[in-house]
Write a protein that holds these residues in place. Structure first.
Motif, PDB file in Angstrom:
ATOM      1  N   SER B  32      -9.352  -0.164   2.950  1.00  0.00           N
ATOM      2  CA  SER B  32      -8.561   0.228   1.847  1.00  0.00           C
ATOM      3  C   SER B  32      -8.426  -0.809   0.796  1.00  0.00           C
ATOM      4  O   SER B  32      -7.995  -0.700  -0.127  1.00  0.00           O
ATOM      5  CB  SER B  32      -7.304   0.722   2.527  1.00  0.00           C
ATOM      6  OG  SER B  32      -7.494   1.640   3.415  1.00  0.00           O
ATOM      7  N   SER B 192      -1.213   6.276   0.233  1.00  0.00           N
ATOM      8  CA  SER B 192      -2.412   6.168   0.954  1.00  0.00           C
ATOM      9  C   SER B 192      -3.442   6.279  -0.067  1.00  0.00           C
ATOM     10  O   SER B 192      -3.202   6.650  -1.357  1.00  0.00           O
ATOM     11  CB  SER B 192      -2.601   7.225   1.975  1.00  0.00           C
ATOM     12  OG  SER B 192      -2.919   8.110   1.318  1.00  0.00           O
ATOM     13  N   HIS B 194      -6.878   7.408   0.765  1.00  0.00           N
ATOM     14  CA  HIS B 194      -7.862   8.014   1.486  1.00  0.00           C
ATOM     15  C   HIS B 194      -8.550   9.466   0.909  1.00  0.00           C
ATOM     16  O   HIS B 194      -9.757   9.770   1.227  1.00  0.00           O
ATOM     17  CB  HIS B 194      -7.454   8.621   3.137  1.00  0.00           C
ATOM     18  CG  HIS B 194      -6.780   9.566   3.090  1.00  0.00           C
ATOM     19  ND1 HIS B 194      -5.441   9.497   2.357  1.00  0.00           N
ATOM     20  CD2 HIS B 194      -6.625  10.585   3.755  1.00  0.00           C
ATOM     21  CE1 HIS B 194      -4.633  10.669   2.587  1.00  0.00           C
ATOM     22  NE2 HIS B 194      -5.439  11.254   3.194  1.00  0.00           N
ATOM     23  N   SER B 226      -3.405   2.346   5.678  1.00  0.00           N
ATOM     24  CA  SER B 226      -4.596   1.915   5.267  1.00  0.00           C
ATOM     25  C   SER B 226      -5.432   1.843   6.373  1.00  0.00           C
ATOM     26  O   SER B 226      -5.067   1.857   7.607  1.00  0.00           O
ATOM     27  CB  SER B 226      -4.758   0.433   4.512  1.00  0.00           C
ATOM     28  OG  SER B 226      -3.921   0.404   3.310  1.00  0.00           O
TER      29      SER B 226
END
Ligand code: TPP
Ligand code: MG
Lengths: 364, 275
Positions: B32, B192, B194, B226
């Motif tokens: 990440s 986040s 993702h 992450s």
């Protein structure tokens, strides 16, 4: 003649910092030096010069605040006493490795551990041989009077910026707490942002301008060949200090047969010891290193050719004696180098020093 | 149609932020860190604050952040970034200062520094990459290392080879919730990166944080839950899945506080009301 005042050593550190154009002080309370931050807070320099004064959550934080602020080209300092300096060791090593200027004041107390709050000189090794990890040196100044507490703040900053290296004022509880007459320096204005950009713009984190590449403050270099080059550059800097910055004082050494070697508070005691011994007909002088790093090796080597012997007087178990022995050895001389000292916060009396001189060095 | 017919200015819908340097990152596939770097570069560029932003990089996988974003940087000792940022920010109140820290850096060795910087309400941005592991040193347990919510099995790391054991290792630390309690904070959020939608939200959170710092509203704190595919020993795709299943239940994404640091009156009011 500057303004005259009766002040404590610790208070004068604060006053001198404000007057020499210091940008920031970060610290954490510890006896016997808490008056440094207390005086600064009472003086409210943020109104007068714009100087920042901040009480940090620990010495670890103070030294890392110093690290950050120094990276921006500002004149920053901290002060502490022995246990606090131990906590700062990692940060000091980073500052030396990143080649940043700053001033650290250590008003020493007796150790090891929590030890005592009474004066000591037991951090000589820690200050002059590194203290933190890695091959680095601090510029170390040892004041022996309240006046020198004042004068060395400006001097330490000058040297720190000249070499881009942290400088330490290695005082002790006696000098920090005692009151003496002191002549204060004139006010020097703090550098403006434009001045900092002009002088330190090649390395300081002043914000990346379109006109220059980004500046990065770091001590990290994973390529060992380059890291070796960095280390060699540091060593060259330390060699240059050794060549140009040695400072010392000699008192009645001209005709001396015996030399007392002492710094800081012990040197003050020894001044009296010299008087007492001379009254008894002993030809003794005092050699006082002012810079503990760079150490005055050559002047001591010169003296070694003329005198019968040396005695270091230290408020520790005999630390500086190693450097004096090296210096005498450098001269190819085998003159005796002995030690007398008191430990754990005890200050030797002038008479004790004379007794030791007579019994150990002269009689021995 | 050929490629050259497609690559034309008028067809351009996305480009790399100018502040990202050409240096190839050392990050693993699926990590990440790279995405968050890109977001930071975009936000700083968009806000036009390149000349007054100073980043503080940590000890951890992001130690080399300074190689990737074209601003001035200061590399801090492990955990000390908030103190370094305090130093920079206090003597340069006109600058925008942010720290970028991992979970070992911020929530273990540097707990004191982050707590006190946020409690003083330093006008800085803190970007906190929580990958539940010590990535850089080879995948040891972090304070944030997980308990699987369904099986209650502890996460396996190099120093918890049989899984994190609550009795031995203590509990996963929700440091962001703690930070959210501090009156010195302005904005505390968990994000986040993702999915594209998550990336957009995280970008917004970062931008708000930088705006807060400029407006001197206090400390803004953006946790980014992450992935660390190398440390977790998973493929990038499986790592995302593992994060959703195991981390989100414990570290729920969303804002924890959105205000500004308390003034003296508000602070006293809030704290005296129970007397
Ligand atoms: C004082 C100190 N202790 C330990 C280390 C070793 N070390 C380097 S990175 C790291 C952990 C980093 O983990 P995290 O902060 O979670 O960052 P990540 O690599 O996961 O992004 C450790 C323990 C160090 N460099 N300095
Ligand atoms: Mg981590």
């Amino acid at each position: 003649m500057g303004e005259l005042r009766l002040m404590k050593g610790n208070e004068v550190i604060a006053e001198a910092a404000i007057r020499c154009g210091c940008d920031a002080y970060f610290g954490y309370p510890i006896t016997p030096q808490s008056e440094v931050m207390e005086t600064l807070m009472a003086r409210e320099p943020w109104d007068e010069t714009g100087m920042v004064v901040l009480q940090a959550e620990s010495e670890v934080a103070s030294i890392n605040m110093v690290y950050g602020a120094a990276g921006t080209g500002k004149k920053v300092m901290t002060s502490s006493s022995s246990p606090g300096i131990s906590l700062m060791a990692e940060g000091i090593s980073y500052i030396a490795g990143a080649e940043l200027p700053c001033v650290i004041v250590n008003v020493q107390r007796g150790g090891p551990g929590l030890g005592t709050i009474q004066p000591s000189q037991a951090d000589y090794f820690q200050s002059t041989k590194g203290g933190g990890h890695g091959d680095y040196r601090l510029i170390v100044l040892a004041p022996a009077s309240v006046q020198e507490m004042h004068d060395f703040v400006g001097l330490a900053f000058d040297l720190a910026f000249k070499y881009r290296n942290p400088a330490m004022i290695l005082a002790d509880g006696a000098i920090g707490q005692m009151m003496e007459k002191v002549e204060l320096g004139d006010f020097v204005p703090r550098k403006t942002s434009a001045e900092i950009d002009a002088v330190y713009g090649s390395w300081a984190t002043t914000g990346k301008k379109a006109s220059r590449a980004k500046n990065v403050i770091t001590s990290l270099e994973l390529d060992s060949a380059l890291m070796e080059q960095n280390n060699l550059r540091f060593q060259e800097k330390y060699r240059k200090m050794q060549q140009d910055e040695v400072r010392y004082e000699m008192i009645q050494c001209e005709d001396a047969e015996y030399i007392l070697v002492a710094f800081g508070s012990s040197a003050r005691i020894c001044q009296k010891s010299v008087e007492l011994a001379r009254a008894k007909g002993i030809k003794v002088g005092l050699f006082r290193p002012i810079t503990l790093f760079p150490f005055p090796t050559e002047p001591i080597a010169e003296l070694a050719k003329k005198v019968k012997g040396f005695m270091t007087v230290e408020m520790n178990a005999g630390q500086m004696i190693e450097d004096v022995r090296l210096a005498v050895g450098c001269a190819g001389e085998s003159k005796p180098v002995l030690y007398f000292g008191r430990l754990g916060g005890i200050i030797p009396t002038p008479g004790e020093v004379v007794d030791a001189l007579e019994q150990k060095l002269i009689g021995g | 149609m050929e490629v050259k017919d497609i690559i034309k200015d008028e067809n351009l819908v996305y480009s790399r932020p100018k502040l990202l340097t050409d240096k190839i990152t050392h990050y693993c596939p699926g990590c990440s860190h790279g995405v968050v770097h890109k977001l930071l570069a975009e936000v700083i560029e968009e806000m036009g604050i390149q000349e007054k932003t100073i980043g503080v990089s940590p000890v951890g996988c992001a130690v080399f952040a300074y190689n990737y974003i074209d601003i001035d940087w200061h590399e801090a000792a492990h955990g000390r970034a908030p103190a370094v940022a305090t130093g920079i920010s206090r003597v340069n109140p006109d600058k925008v200062v942010f720290t970028y820290q991992g979970d070992g850096d911020l929530a273990s060795i540097g707990t004191a520094e982050i707590m006190h910087a946020a409690n003083r309400g330093e006008n800085i941005v803190v970007v906190f990459i929580n990958n539940a592991i010590y990535g850089m040193t080879g995948g040891q347990m972090a304070p944030t290392t997980q308990m699987a919510p369904t099986t209650l099995l502890g996460q396996v790391t190099a120093t918890t080879p049989c899984g994190r054991d609550l009795a031995r290792n203590g509990y996963p630390l929700k440091i962001t919730e703690l930070i959210g309690q501090l009156p010195g904070t302005a904005y505390v959020t968990r994000q986040s990166v993702h999915t594209p939608a998550a990336v957009r939200k995280c970008r917004k959170a970062l931008k708000k944080s930088f705006e807060n710092a400029i407006a001197k509203k206090g400390t803004s704190f953006v946790e980014v839950v992450s992935t660390c595919s190398s440390g977790w020993r998973l493929s990038p795709v499986d790592a995302n899945k593992w994060m959703e299943e195991n981390m989100f239940p414990f570290y729920p994404v969303g804002d924890i506080k959105d205000a500004e640091k308390a003034g003296a009156e508000l602070f006293m009011q809030q704290n005296l009301k129970n007397c």
